[in-house]
Design an enzyme around this catalytic site. Structure first.
Site, mmCIF file in Angstrom:
data_model
loop_
_atom_site.group_PDB
_atom_site.id
_atom_site.type_symbol
_atom_site.label_atom_id
_atom_site.label_comp_id
_atom_site.label_asym_id
_atom_site.label_seq_id
_atom_site.Cartn_x
_atom_site.Cartn_y
_atom_site.Cartn_z
ATOM 1 N N GLY A 1 0.710 -1.147 0.023
ATOM 2 C CA GLY A 1 -0.024 -0.061 -0.048
ATOM 3 C C GLY A 1 0.784 1.530 0.087
ATOM 4 O O GLY A 1 0.874 1.947 1.269
ATOM 5 N N GLU B 1 12.765 -4.088 -3.916
ATOM 6 C CA GLU B 1 11.674 -4.192 -4.816
ATOM 7 C C GLU B 1 12.090 -4.071 -6.329
ATOM 8 O O GLU B 1 11.505 -4.688 -7.143
ATOM 9 C CB GLU B 1 10.554 -3.059 -4.535
ATOM 10 C CG GLU B 1 9.375 -3.035 -5.494
ATOM 11 C CD GLU B 1 8.400 -2.190 -5.101
ATOM 12 O OE1 GLU B 1 8.259 -1.251 -4.454
ATOM 13 O OE2 GLU B 1 7.181 -2.166 -5.907
ATOM 14 N N SER C 1 1.095 3.436 -3.303
ATOM 15 C CA SER C 1 0.812 4.359 -4.407
ATOM 16 C C SER C 1 -0.825 4.925 -3.980
ATOM 17 O O SER C 1 -1.587 4.294 -3.379
ATOM 18 C CB SER C 1 0.471 3.792 -5.668
ATOM 19 O OG SER C 1 1.773 3.263 -6.032
HETATM 20 C C1 FAD Z 1 1.190 -3.488 -12.881
HETATM 21 C C2 FAD Z 1 1.218 -2.444 -11.973
HETATM 22 C C3 FAD Z 1 1.351 -3.026 -10.741
HETATM 23 C C4 FAD Z 1 1.305 -1.959 -9.484
HETATM 24 N N1 FAD Z 1 1.216 -2.492 -8.274
HETATM 25 C C5 FAD Z 1 1.273 -1.631 -7.090
HETATM 26 C C6 FAD Z 1 1.097 -1.965 -5.621
HETATM 27 O O1 FAD Z 1 1.008 -3.162 -5.645
HETATM 28 N N2 FAD Z 1 1.262 -1.212 -4.886
HETATM 29 C C7 FAD Z 1 1.425 0.361 -4.892
HETATM 30 O O2 FAD Z 1 1.522 0.838 -3.892
HETATM 31 N N3 FAD Z 1 1.468 0.422 -6.171
HETATM 32 C C8 FAD Z 1 1.527 -0.119 -7.501
HETATM 33 N N4 FAD Z 1 1.313 0.235 -8.610
HETATM 34 C C9 FAD Z 1 1.408 1.735 -8.880
HETATM 35 C C10 FAD Z 1 2.892 2.135 -9.505
HETATM 36 O O3 FAD Z 1 3.706 2.015 -8.303
HETATM 37 C C11 FAD Z 1 2.665 3.564 -10.105
HETATM 38 O O4 FAD Z 1 1.807 3.660 -10.985
HETATM 39 C C12 FAD Z 1 4.059 4.143 -10.179
HETATM 40 O O5 FAD Z 1 4.728 4.537 -9.313
HETATM 41 C C13 FAD Z 1 3.494 5.618 -11.148
HETATM 42 O O6 FAD Z 1 2.790 6.446 -10.407
HETATM 43 P P1 FAD Z 1 1.728 6.947 -11.304
HETATM 44 O O7 FAD Z 1 0.785 5.975 -11.756
HETATM 45 O O8 FAD Z 1 0.788 7.869 -10.251
HETATM 46 O O9 FAD Z 1 1.997 7.895 -12.473
HETATM 47 P P2 FAD Z 1 2.604 9.341 -12.393
HETATM 48 O O10 FAD Z 1 3.423 9.681 -11.227
HETATM 49 O O11 FAD Z 1 1.609 10.394 -12.461
HETATM 50 O O12 FAD Z 1 3.552 9.451 -13.661
HETATM 51 C C14 FAD Z 1 2.816 9.515 -14.849
HETATM 52 C C15 FAD Z 1 4.056 9.857 -15.944
HETATM 53 O O13 FAD Z 1 4.506 11.198 -15.577
HETATM 54 C C16 FAD Z 1 5.692 11.080 -15.878
HETATM 55 N N5 FAD Z 1 6.634 11.513 -14.797
HETATM 56 C C17 FAD Z 1 6.255 11.595 -13.285
HETATM 57 N N6 FAD Z 1 7.066 11.784 -12.356
HETATM 58 C C18 FAD Z 1 8.050 12.095 -13.232
HETATM 59 C C19 FAD Z 1 9.307 12.683 -12.810
HETATM 60 N N7 FAD Z 1 9.602 12.982 -11.479
HETATM 61 N N8 FAD Z 1 10.271 12.771 -14.083
HETATM 62 C C20 FAD Z 1 10.093 12.702 -15.101
HETATM 63 N N9 FAD Z 1 8.706 12.205 -15.497
HETATM 64 C C21 FAD Z 1 7.780 11.953 -14.732
HETATM 65 C C22 FAD Z 1 6.184 9.807 -16.488
HETATM 66 O O14 FAD Z 1 6.261 9.655 -17.817
HETATM 67 C C23 FAD Z 1 5.294 8.963 -15.835
HETATM 68 O O15 FAD Z 1 5.033 7.901 -16.691
HETATM 69 C C24 FAD Z 1 1.446 -0.693 -9.885
HETATM 70 C C25 FAD Z 1 1.498 0.009 -11.043
HETATM 71 C C26 FAD Z 1 1.283 -1.139 -12.114
HETATM 72 C C27 FAD Z 1 1.240 -0.679 -13.489
#
Ligand code: FAD
Length: 373
Positions: A124, A241, A126
């Protein structure tokens, strides 16, 4: 470091075990099985073989082995696409965090239970406004008598619908910087106030969830480490991780099947492409080995783990591209295995460069570490 002969023995033990399971039809090799292969019976049987938590101290049921021995075990499990999701998160990063930062009481309560797969963890971290910017988490934990009350929402929680417990990063106070005032908790997913709701992926499959916490009671002994030190602790955890062989071996069953298909069809071009992929997988294994050695030396290999997490998904995407090429050139397989594995990889590959940290963030971590050194 574990001597090479002992590592060979560990590898042989895992191969014997998975070979028996395969012969008995206990599982069918699949892609991304460390996420989608949730099989409590398999994880329990692996634990009974002493192959879960091998690096942990004997007093908690572990074997005190090196991280390189654990790497050998994970390689062998991923190679055959074994269904390891039930224990993967707990063994990979929650157990090591508890071992590093948790009280002895917490260690005694959870480490043997993770090894036996009596508990199963989900992550937990994100939230809707806290993904790449993890320090922006808004889930809060407030003191309530001798314990805590947690309120907030987590998203994209893989396998929360199967897990018994969640690792939860929550805000316990507001500091001047957003990285301050974060604390790591363990939450019982059966506790009153917890709601786990499915989020279906593009293929309509259920791996993700939303976890809602409404004043969920958590005992003080389930705080991992120090209150307010969650950020420093979680960044070390992210090395565990990101730095393992699951970051490039999730599609290994597909790679092996692609080679077999190309041989059967006499397709030289695919065989050459697989050769190039084999060279890359050797380099990635070497990086994973260096990371395991660093962990054994007590170093959190943040930059190397970021490199592996950046390179691994690109490799797995190329495995899928090569497999699709092999199918185009060689035509359908006799038993449909290649097509099935391609379909599994097709669903998993897009998320690989996102889960565990997006590629852009990983490149930033690597660049920062290079400018520092
Ligand atoms: C298959 C899968 C399983 C997952 N399982 C888990 C889980 O079990 N537990 C959990 O807690 N989370 C989980 N996640 C969530 C995952 O950790 C997040 O999706 C990830 O950290 C990205 O966060 P976000 O989706 O909010 O994208 P955002 O942070 O909003 O990013 C979107 C896009 O913005 C750009 N961006 C963002 N920040 C930057 C930066 N600093 N520099 C340059 N570009 C940037 C990138 O292009 C990025 O792809 C999972 C995700 C997936 C796809």
């Amino acid at each position: 470091m574990t001597p090479a002969a002992d590592l060979a023995q560990v590898r042989a033990r895992v191969r014997a075990f998975t070979g028996e399971c395969l012969a008995a039809g206990d599982f069918v090799p699949r892609c991304d099985a460390w996420v989608s292969g949730f099989d409590l019976a398999f994880s329990k049987a692996l634990g009974e073989q002493g192959l879960v938590g091998v690096t942990w101290p004997a007093e908690f049921g572990g074997a005190g082995m090196s991280s390189t021995a654990r790497l050998v075990i994970t390689e062998e499990l991923l190679r055959v696409g074994a269904p390891v999701a039930a224990h993967w998160i707990g063994e990979r990063q929650i157990g090591p965090s508890i071992l590093r930062f948790g009280s002895r009481e917490l260690q005694a309560e959870f480490l043997p239970a993770i090894m036996a797969s009596d508990v199963s963890f989900c992550l937990g971290m994100s939230e809707t406004e806290a993904g790449s910017d993890l320090a922006a988490v808004r889930t809060t934990a407030r003191r309530d008598g001798s314990g805590w009350r947690i309120t907030g929402a987590k998203v994209w929680t893989t396998n929360a619908h199967h897990a018994t417990h969640a690792y939860v990063l929550a805000r316990t106070s507001r500091g001047e910087l957003k990285h301050e005032g974060l604390t790591e908790f363990i939450v019982d997913l059966k506790a009153p106030g917890v709601t786990v709701r499915p989020i279906l992926d593009l293929a309509g499959e259920h791996h993700f969830n939303e976890m809602l916490f409404d004043e969920v009671a958590v005992p003080d002994r389930w705080v991992i480490g120090e209150v307010g030190e969650g950020w420093a602790q979680v960044t070390g955890q992210l090395s565990f991780e990101r730095g393992g062989s699951e970051r490039f071996l999730s599609t290994y069953p597909l790679l092996a099947e692609t080679l077999g298909h190309a041989h059967r069809c006499g397709d030289r071009a695919t065989i050459e492409q697989v050769g190039a992929l084999a060279a890359r997988v050797t380099a990635l294994r070497s990086l994973a080995w260096d990371i395991a050695v660093s962990i054994d030396n007590g170093v959190a290999p943040v930059a190397d783990a970021a490199k592996l997490k950046y390179l691994g998904p690109a490799f797995e995407r190329d495995v899928l591209t090569t497999a699709r090429y092999a199918l185009d050139v060689g035509g359908p397989s006799d038993d449909g295995t290649l097509e099935r594995l391609i379909a599994e990889a097709q669903v998993a590959v897009p998320g690989m460069s996102i889960r565990g940290g997006v590629s852009e963030v990983l490149l930033t971590l690597v660049a920062r570490s290079e400018t520092r050194s």
